[in-house]
Scaffold this motif. Structure first.
Motif, short mmCIF file in Angstrom:
data_model
loop_
_atom_site.label_atom_id
_atom_site.label_comp_id
_atom_site.label_asym_id
_atom_site.label_seq_id
_atom_site.Cartn_x
_atom_site.Cartn_y
_atom_site.Cartn_z
N VAL A 87 31.68 22.05 43.89
CA VAL A 87 31.41 23.23 43.08
C VAL A 87 32.71 23.75 42.50
CG1 VAL A 87 30.39 25.54 43.08
CG2 VAL A 87 29.52 23.79 44.65
N ALA A 88 32.73 24.00 41.21
CA ALA A 88 33.96 24.45 40.54
C ALA A 88 34.35 25.84 40.99
CB ALA A 88 33.77 24.42 39.03
N GLY A 89 35.61 25.99 41.35
CA GLY A 89 36.14 27.30 41.75
C GLY A 89 37.64 27.31 41.59
N THR A 90 38.18 28.40 41.09
CA THR A 90 39.61 28.43 40.76
C THR A 90 40.47 29.05 41.85
OG1 THR A 90 39.42 30.60 39.71
CG2 THR A 90 39.10 28.66 38.31
N ASP A 91 39.88 29.90 42.72
CA ASP A 91 40.68 30.73 43.64
C ASP A 91 41.69 31.54 42.82
OD1 ASP A 91 41.48 31.89 45.98
OD2 ASP A 91 42.66 30.20 46.69
N ALA A 92 41.24 32.07 41.71
CA ALA A 92 42.14 32.78 40.79
C ALA A 92 42.90 33.86 41.54
CB ALA A 92 41.34 33.39 39.64
N ILE A 93 44.18 33.65 41.69
CA ILE A 93 45.05 34.57 42.41
C ILE A 93 46.14 35.10 41.48
CG2 ILE A 93 46.83 34.74 44.19
CD1 ILE A 93 44.13 34.85 45.40
N SER A 94 46.85 34.18 40.84
CA SER A 94 47.97 34.63 39.99
C SER A 94 47.53 35.01 38.58
CB SER A 94 49.05 33.54 39.92
OG SER A 94 48.53 32.35 39.36
N GLU A 127 53.13 36.40 39.70
CA GLU A 127 53.72 35.74 40.86
C GLU A 127 53.99 36.69 42.02
OE1 GLU A 127 57.03 33.26 39.91
OE2 GLU A 127 55.99 32.28 38.26
N ALA A 128 53.51 37.90 41.93
CA ALA A 128 53.66 38.83 43.05
C ALA A 128 52.92 38.29 44.27
CB ALA A 128 53.11 40.21 42.68
N THR A 129 53.52 38.45 45.44
CA THR A 129 52.88 37.98 46.66
C THR A 129 51.72 38.91 47.03
OG1 THR A 129 54.26 39.32 48.14
CG2 THR A 129 55.10 37.13 47.50
N TYR A 130 50.87 38.41 47.93
CA TYR A 130 49.80 39.26 48.44
C TYR A 130 50.35 40.60 48.91
CZ TYR A 130 46.62 35.19 48.88
OH TYR A 130 45.81 34.12 48.64
N GLU A 131 51.39 40.52 49.74
CA GLU A 131 51.92 41.72 50.37
C GLU A 131 52.52 42.69 49.35
OE1 GLU A 131 50.60 39.18 53.16
OE2 GLU A 131 52.13 38.60 51.70
N GLU A 132 53.16 42.15 48.33
CA GLU A 132 53.71 43.01 47.28
C GLU A 132 52.60 43.76 46.56
OE1 GLU A 132 57.71 40.38 46.18
OE2 GLU A 132 55.84 40.07 45.08
N VAL A 133 51.52 43.07 46.26
CA VAL A 133 50.40 43.72 45.57
C VAL A 133 49.75 44.76 46.48
CG1 VAL A 133 48.13 43.36 44.52
CG2 VAL A 133 49.98 41.73 44.08
N ILE A 134 49.51 44.37 47.72
CA ILE A 134 48.83 45.27 48.65
C ILE A 134 49.64 46.55 48.88
CG2 ILE A 134 48.14 45.53 51.07
CD1 ILE A 134 46.18 43.92 49.33
N GLU A 135 50.95 46.41 49.04
CA GLU A 135 51.79 47.58 49.29
C GLU A 135 52.00 48.43 48.04
OE1 GLU A 135 55.38 46.07 50.99
OE2 GLU A 135 54.36 45.23 52.75
#
Length: 419
Positions: free
Chosen positions: A327-334, A78-86
């Motif tokens: 087309v199947a796609g998950t946008d796997a983020i978390s 559940e880390a945000t984009y910004e948390e991961v990037i930093e």
């Protein structure tokens, strides 16, 4: 010596074309390729001490699954984009990408398209896979998404402006090894961006598409805002991600005119319908268990309720009213490995299980340009296939648990257990 041969027998075979299932099925694999596929009565299977035999009397054979939208460098809970990037270096992202790729492979995804990563992370992953350093699905990579200054995913370092600037960005990506160009045509979940409004001008989008096609690669556009869908269609993109139809006031309003244009232009849609679903589940469970949600969590849950409902509704309309290719796609983020959820939601949206399976196999292979190699179980194609115990035509949730995953003729081992 000839190539190694494997004979796989199963209760039934679904070949990914939409044809009726073949009962008492057999697939013969030679090396990394399918030599024959069909009923045991029609296919003469080789025998002998050097032939590996895999029998699944209750199993259903299908082509390896395809995920048209992932982000391998994330999958960080559940880390945000910004948390991961930093927090994370490219090296940490590469390690996580390797783990995520293996998790998805064990979920039956033998081909995936990564739609955006920082710097060289996914290109380095593919180099490592090619050297035998990691196991992963067949990788189609966009590398750094092309985005406006401080636009969605700007921290991947694919910012570009103006017609000449975006053309230069495309050429650099192709030189780096990009298989397709990912365009951030609107804002998204990146802090400071606005998902209600488009980003690039139509002129810039046309330049991206034109340069990509000149370089021999297709394009796909992240489109959350309704106007970004219109702009992407004006520019001639090959496919669209999300297609969420958000108006400038933040409301979700399906646009039949744009749906008609999507259909008439033959643009494929990867609706990534499961985004936000697991977070919504968690918040609902917390509320049902008696936890007092914070005002922020209550607002987040309300937003997710609307988002998840509209995603399913809009997918159903695009499919049933306009016949648009899904087309199947998950946008796997978390998280990775949770591939089947999106297929279940496609069924909830009104797609038949047979068409959902095709959206993840034969149709998806066409969409990502690999239908000559994968997507269907036919002689001459790569031996990418899966076996599940239940009948996915009866219940798509059968694809949630893989009995066996094969890629290029080799059985995929499970990933190492994580503490």
């Amino acid at each position: 010596m000839g190539k190694a041969q494997t004979v796989i027998r199963a209760k039934a075979l679904l070949d990914g074309t939409g044809a009726p299932p073949v009962r008492n099925a057999v697939v013969v694999v030679e090396g990394s390729r399918i030599l024959a596929a069909g009923s045991q009565e029609a296919v003469e299977a080789p025998r002998g001490p050097d032939v590996r035999e895999l029998d699944y009397p209750d199993g259903y054979l299908l082509p390896g699954l395809i995920d048209a939208h992932t982000h391998l460098m994330f999958g960080a809970g559940e880390a945000t984009y910004e948390e991961v990037i930093e927090r994370d270096t490219d090296e940490i992202m590469l390690l996580r990408a390797a783990r995520n790729a293996h998790l998805h492979l064990n979920a039956g995804v033998t081909t995936l398209r990564d739609c955006g990563a920082r710097n060289q992370v996914t290109f380095d992953l593919r180099r490592g896979v090619d050297q035998g350093l990691a196991l992963a699905p067949r990788l189609l990579l966009s590398g750094r998404p092309v985005t406006v200054t401080k636009g969605h995913f700007w921290w991947c370092n694919g910012e570009a402006e103006g017609v000449q600037g975006v053309r230069k960005a495309v050429r650099r990506l192709v030189e780096d090894g990009a298989d397709f160009i990912k365009i951030m045509a609107s804002g998204g979940g990146t802090a400071g961006t606005d998902n209600r409004r488009p980003s690039f001008s139509v002129e810039e989008l046309r330049a991206i598409v034109d340069e990509a096609h000149n370089q021999g690669v297709p394009t796909t556009a992240h489109c959350i805002a309704t106007q970004s869908i219109a702009n992407a269609l004006d520019a001639g993109v090959d496919s669209i991600e999300h297609a969420t139809f958000i108006e400038p006031d933040g409301s979700y309003v399906f646009n039949p005119h744009l749906a008609e244009r999507i259909a008439s232009q033959g643009v494929r849609i990867s609706p990534t319908v499961q985004t936000g679903y697991r977070r919504r589940e968690k918040l609902l469970a917390m509320r049902e268990e008696g936890h007092v949600l914070t005002p922020e969590d209550r607002m987040r849950l309300e937003d997710l309720q609307i988002k998840c409902e509209r995603q399913v509704e809009f997918l159903g309309r695009l499919w049933s009213e306009w016949g648009i290719t899904i087309v199947a796609g998950t946008d796997a983020i978390s998280s990775f490995g949770d591939y089947c959820l999106g297929l279940e939601l496609q069924v909830e949206a009104g797609m038949s299980t047979a068409d959902v399976i095709r959206s993840a196999t034969g149709v998806a292979a066409q969409a990502v340009g690999l239908d000559h190699l994968v997507g269907t179980l036919e002689p001459g194609k790569e031996a990418d296939l899966v076996v599940v115990d239940g009948d996915p035509l009866e219940d798509i949730r059968a694809l949630r648990s893989m009995r066996m995953v094969m890629q290029r003729g080799g059985v995929v081992p499970p990933p190492l257990a994580m503490s």
